[in-house]
Design an enzyme around this catalytic site. Structure first.
Site, PDB file in Angstrom:
ATOM      1  CG  ASP A 182      -0.408   0.149   2.519  1.00  0.00           C
ATOM      2  OD1 ASP A 182       0.797   0.415   2.619  1.00  0.00           O
ATOM      3  OD2 ASP A 182      -1.146   0.010   3.509  1.00  0.00           O
ATOM      4  CG  ASN A 190      -6.598  10.997  -0.271  1.00  0.00           C
ATOM      5  OD1 ASN A 190      -6.485  11.277  -1.456  1.00  0.00           O
ATOM      6  ND2 ASN A 190      -6.966   9.799   0.151  1.00  0.00           N
ATOM      7  CG  HIS A 195     -10.357  12.879  -1.448  1.00  0.00           C
ATOM      8  ND1 HIS A 195     -10.095  11.712  -0.782  1.00  0.00           N
ATOM      9  CD2 HIS A 195     -10.793  13.753  -0.496  1.00  0.00           C
ATOM     10  CE1 HIS A 195     -10.371  11.848   0.501  1.00  0.00           C
ATOM     11  NE2 HIS A 195     -10.795  13.087   0.706  1.00  0.00           N
ATOM     12  CG  ASP A 199      -9.323   9.463  -7.015  1.00  0.00           C
ATOM     13  OD1 ASP A 199      -9.232   8.748  -6.002  1.00  0.00           O
ATOM     14  OD2 ASP A 199     -10.372  10.046  -7.340  1.00  0.00           O
ATOM     15  CD  GLU A 225      -4.434   3.310   1.961  1.00  0.00           C
ATOM     16  OE1 GLU A 225      -3.962   3.485   3.094  1.00  0.00           O
ATOM     17  OE2 GLU A 225      -5.665   3.341   1.719  1.00  0.00           O
TER      18      GLU A 225
END
Length: 308
Positions: A182, A190, A195, A199, A225
């Site tokens: 991750d 974020n 956000h 992404d 994630e």
């Protein structure tokens, strides 16, 4: 005599005409792309275009249509092309090949819509498609099995494949490695950059991971994630090398959003059967997760192997 309601309704007439036009266009589009689609079995939803003179169907790693099903022989059947027609023959498989419910004993021609059963559980559908139908089938497959943001396989598909792959590995004494990784400090990305930036990180990370894998490896978004990579026939040490290569690629890549560079690294945990005494898919996931969180406790941006 009263006329048809369509005579006084230009909109309805237009709809009817458009429908007729689409029907005519479909007739004119050449349905010349031969495919088989998996209707039932471990690879359900997958579509394989039949290209070349012949394709072997089976469990073997070099099979043109490789199906992950213990009820299928390594070289189960062969599909051949001959002057625009297609034929199937069984290659002496243990559980046989059936076309439309009848077990075949000799080379048999295939017709559009034929159902092919291989062993007790896998069913294929043979058919001809045009480019639009083929594209639609692929979109349906992707929508059902892939994560919409990253393009990686979704968690359900991953768990289904993990179950079948681990069962296969235990029965046949194969190595099976699982990498879980991750993004380090993803919440901070974020919160700091938004956000949309998060992404973007997940999308680029997925492209980097997918580009480093073999065709037979399973790459999935496990949640948020966190991602998973499942590698059949790969020992834990070699999976660790893959994890380190991916970690290094991420660290050296540039992640930018709206002109600002984002600090992105990953932590990777690796577990494998039979290195660890794994009895179930959940145990393999737990072992890889334990290695992942240990990598984070040790400072992040590193790979850690679960050796026992």
């Amino acid at each position: 005599m009263a006329g048809s309601p369509l005579d006084d309704d230009p909109d309805a007439t237009m709809v009817a005409s458009m429908g007729e036009l689409e029907h005519e266009l479909r007739k004119r589009r050449p349905r010349d792309r031969a495919n088989v689609v998996v209707l039932a079995g471990a690879n359900v939803g997958e579509m394989y275009r039949l290209e070349g003179v012949e394709v072997i169907v089976g469990r073997a790693s070099n099979a043109g249509i490789r199906l992950n099903d213990d009820g299928i022989s390594r070289r189960h059947a062969r599909i051949t092309a001959d002057r625009g027609s297609f034929f199937i023959e069984d290659l002496g498989s243990a559980n046989g090949t059936m076309v439309n419910g009848v077990r075949i004993t000799a080379r048999q021609s295939l017709q559009d819509g034929d159902k092919i059963r291989l062993g007790p559980a896998t069913i294929l559908k043979f058919g001809y498609h045009d480019d639009i139908e083929e594209s639609f089938q692929q979109r349906m497959y992707d929508a059902a099995l892939r994560d919409g943001l990253t393009g990686a396989f979704n968690k359900k598909f991953f768990l289904d494949r993990l179950d079948s792959e681990l069962s296969y590995a235990r029965r046949h004494h194969f190595d099976l490695s699982l990498l879980m990784f991750d993004v380090d400090f993803f919440k901070r990305i974020n919160d700091t950059y938004g956000h949309l930036a998060g992404d973007l990180v997940l999308q680029k990370l997925s492209k980097l991971a997918a580009g480093a894998l073999r065709q037979e490896d399973i790459f999935a978004r496990y949640g948020g994630e966190e991602f998973a990579i499942l590698c059949r026939g790969v020992k834990i040490q070699h999976a660790g090398v893959l994890g380190e290569r991916l970690r290094g690629n991420v660290e050296s890549s540039v992640f930018e959003h709206e002109g600002r560079r984002l600090p992105v690294t990953i932590s990777v945990g690796v577990a494998a059967y039979p290195t660890s005494p794994i009895e179930s898919p959940n145990q393999l996931i737990a072992a890889a997760d334990e290695a992942l969180y240990e990598a984070k406790r040790c400072g992040r941006n590193r790979v850690l192997l679960k050796q026992s």
